[in-house]
Design a protein around this motif. Structure first.
Motif: not given
Length: 448
Positions: A140, A143, A156, A176-177, A180, A184, A196
């Motif tokens: 993450a 990312a 994402l 985003l975190r 993630y 996945r 990803m």
């Protein structure tokens, strides 16, 4: 090519059968327990049972499908769309068994099936791609670092994903975190890979795709574009061609980029190159679909070409019978996907179709896979029909689409017909002024 086994079901199986019959090619249907009494099974010259309803035990059961082809003497397999159509190992197995796979080579399927690989190939070929990462993300933190470098919002995505599954818009690092880890896990479950990547999210984009065809003699042509921006949950529900958004110069540039993309991978067969187009008409490669699309009838009605016939010809090793100058937009065409789903929540609505009566009207084509009394089960995609209309102008096509939906009767289950009717009379759609945010913006307006 004497006999084709169709490794699919429903309306696309019927669609392939129609062209094969017209060309005096025998057909073999395969079916699960749930589909035993469906129209496509009766319409094929032969039919082979391949297992219980769940797709892993029937329509994804490679051994049973190969055995069905061998036992019936089929010399080719058409995968339709979805299911095994973009499965590299299946395409390779078909060839190893001495059968013709009606589609591109296994190598191209594998190359374009991985979105990161596809991005790299397109960049090397000079096709514009959305800014993003070039390698799979390991953490993450990686990312977040990529997202910070290209700027939010970002998308994402699962590298092996498709069909709107395994992607999420992230507008800040926190979202985003959070996305993630969940994405996945979903990617691993759906696609067998949790790789990803992140790319810049284009605000209020148009989703425009170009139909291409390439033969084994090095010729590639485009069959113009389709506007696919009306979507729910990143999945298309209405497509039209030509796009009301493009001007002639951008259309030419976009279509030539698609040809360039196809030539870069040595594409053989009928396929689609998808693009995201921003409000300033800048376009970026999104993905290549190495199969027939659900919305291929839009192109057929617009150009007068039979795409399944082209697939069969290419698979036989024949050169394309048309050149680029032969491809013309003869009419405006619109396709509406009729789903067994709640028209407000878009949740599937399985059950028994008590009455099924599609419109019987001039310039209205119905591609369907059901009939009155049919069961819509939870095992398969809930799309039950496609309504394709055409007209000399876009306005004429829209009016015919409205009339067609008013004359489509389905009882016993919920359908999205009321939703489609509302789209057709929406002012933004009538003006051709809509983006991929059309459905969300419409919902937000009705709830305000």
């Amino acid at each position: 090519m004497r006999k084709v086994l169709i490794a699919n079901r429903g309306e696309i199986a019927r669609r392939i059968i129609r062209t094969c019959k017209a060309e005096s090619i025998a057909t073999v249907a395969v079916y699960s327990d749930a589909d035993r009494d469906m129209p496509f099974v009766r319409e094929a010259d032969e039919a082979v049972h391949i297992g219980p309803p769940p797709v892993p035990h029937s329509y994804l059961n490679v051994e049973n499908i190969i055995q069905a082809a061998k036992s019936t003497g089929a010399d080719a397999i058409h995968p339709g769309y979805g299911l095994l159509s973009e499965n590299e190992s299946f395409a390779r197995r078909v060839k190893e068994e001495g059968l013709v796979f009606i589609g591109p080579t296994p190598e191209v399927i594998g190359q374009m099936g991985d979105k990161l690989t596809a991005r790299r190939v397109m960049q090397e070929a000079g096709v514009p791609v959305v800014p993003g990462c070039e390698d799979p993300l390991e953490t993450a933190d990686e990312a977040a670092s990529v997202a910070a470098s290209i700027g939010y919002p970002v998308m994402l995505k699962a590298s092996a994903g498709g069909g709107g599954i395994g992607m999420q818009i992230c507008r800040n690092e926190e979202s985003l975190r959070q996305a993630y880890q969940s994405l996945r896990g979903r990617a691993k479950a759906y696609f067998g890979s949790d790789a990803m990547f992140v790319e810049k999210y284009i605000e209020r984009p148009h989703h425009i795709e170009v139909q291409i065809a390439g033969d084994s003699h090095g010729t590639v042509v485009h069959l113009l574009e389709r506007e696919c921006s009306i979507q729910r949950r990143h999945q298309k529900v209405l497509e039209e061609s030509p796009s009301p958004f493009l001007d002639p110069a951008t259309r030419e540039q976009l279509c030539q980029a698609a040809v360039q993309a196809a030539k870069a991978v040595g594409y053989t067969g009928v396929g689609t190159v998808e693009f995201i187009v921003d409000e300033n008409k800048n376009f970026y490669f999104l993905e290549m679909n190495t199969r027939l699309q659900v919305e291929h009838p839009v192109t057929e009605e617009m150009t007068g070409l039979d795409l399944v016939s082209m697939q069969l010809s290419i698979a036989r090793g024949e050169p394309l019978s048309i050149g680029q100058a032969d491809v013309q937009a003869k009419r405006h065409a619109i396709e509406l996907r009729v789903y067994a789903e709640d028209p407000v929540t878009f949740l599937p609505s399985p059950g028994t179709i008590a009455l099924y009566q599609p419109p019987d009207m001039e310039h209205v084509r119905i591609d369907d896979g059901v009939e009155s009394g049919a069961q819509v089960t939870p095992f398969y995609d809930p799309m039950i029909a496609k309504v394709i209309v055409s007209g000399q102008t876009r306005g004429e096509a829209v009016e015919r689409a409205i009339a067609a939906m008013q004359n489509f009767q389905i009882t016993g289950i919920k359908t999205n017909i009321p939703f489609l009717q509302e789209v057709l009379v929406d002012e933004r759609f009538r003006e051709g002024n809509y983006t991929t945010w059309f459905v969300q913006e419409r919902a937000a307006k009705s709830n305000s």
